[in-house]
Design a protein around this motif. Sequence first.
Motif, short mmCIF file in Angstrom:
data_model
loop_
_atom_site.label_atom_id
_atom_site.label_comp_id
_atom_site.label_asym_id
_atom_site.label_seq_id
_atom_site.Cartn_x
_atom_site.Cartn_y
_atom_site.Cartn_z
N MET A 125 -43.66 -47.33 -38.47
CA MET A 125 -42.25 -47.12 -38.17
C MET A 125 -41.48 -48.42 -38.39
O MET A 125 -41.94 -49.48 -38.00
N ASP A 126 -40.31 -48.31 -39.01
CA ASP A 126 -39.47 -49.49 -39.26
C ASP A 126 -38.59 -49.73 -38.05
O ASP A 126 -37.60 -49.04 -37.82
N ILE A 127 -38.95 -50.75 -37.26
CA ILE A 127 -38.22 -51.05 -36.03
C ILE A 127 -36.78 -51.46 -36.33
O ILE A 127 -35.85 -51.11 -35.59
N ALA A 128 -36.58 -52.20 -37.43
CA ALA A 128 -35.23 -52.69 -37.76
C ALA A 128 -34.27 -51.53 -37.99
O ALA A 128 -33.11 -51.56 -37.54
N THR A 129 -34.74 -50.49 -38.70
CA THR A 129 -33.88 -49.34 -38.97
C THR A 129 -33.51 -48.61 -37.68
O THR A 129 -32.34 -48.29 -37.44
N ILE A 130 -34.52 -48.35 -36.85
CA ILE A 130 -34.29 -47.66 -35.58
C ILE A 130 -33.35 -48.48 -34.69
O ILE A 130 -32.38 -47.95 -34.13
#
Length: 267
Positions: free
Chosen positions: A1-6
């Motif tokens: 999962m891309d933390i930056a996007t979330i």
Amino acid sequence: MDIATIAGLIAGIAFIAIGILLNANLLTYYDLPSIMITLGGTIASTLISYPLSNVLNTLGIIKNVFFVKRQNPKEIMDIILNLANTARREGLLALEEAAYQLDDPFMRKGILLIVDGTDPELVKNIMETELNYIEERHKQGWGLLETMGNYAPAFGMIGTLIGLINMLRNLNDPDTIGPNMAVAITTTFYGSVLANLIFLPMAQKLKVRSAEEMLLKELVLEGVLSIQAGENPRIIEEKLKAFLPPKLLSVAEQEVEQQREEALNNG
């Protein structure tokens, strides 16, 4: 999962919501006609602009904005160097068994081509053609989102014009001025939020993902051609280091230096 996007998506929505709550109620900014004009118009124009299959495929591609399996360039380089060492010791034919154990289809195709004795120029052309098609597929994904990002503010302005027209036609009825003005202003708000918080950032993230993947495939292509040319693994390593980020490059150099020291100590 891309933390930056979330994190970015949550933060953007939260800051907008907090900004609204400091002066008004969130329900004040809910307007169904504005949603229908802005979001519905954007979707309709996108369907006109692209074949339905492209639109449906993009819905699947959007998951790459939030979930991505990152490949480590250093690990790919190590695999190529192992193949190069095998080819140098045992010949290119010895790579056939190793090729079927590779997880990367692009690398596997390249290794099998050189094992079959394909002309180097033809190997390069085949793999570069596949690279071009991969890049084109990526462009369809982020290009569609960019298109939606361009349409959303435009339909926001269309909603503003609709609201103003309705308001001017009913100036004699004070009860209609407020609702018509709400449509006029809220559609612009919706269009800007959809474009600048959803569609365009997602398109940019997919561009970044595409650039990263293409760089890794360029690394693979360079490695495959170098193996076919019979180059020394050390020379191949130096060539492939150009594809590594500075942080990984320093780690790789430290590992090489450590291996040399261990070899000297053992010697």
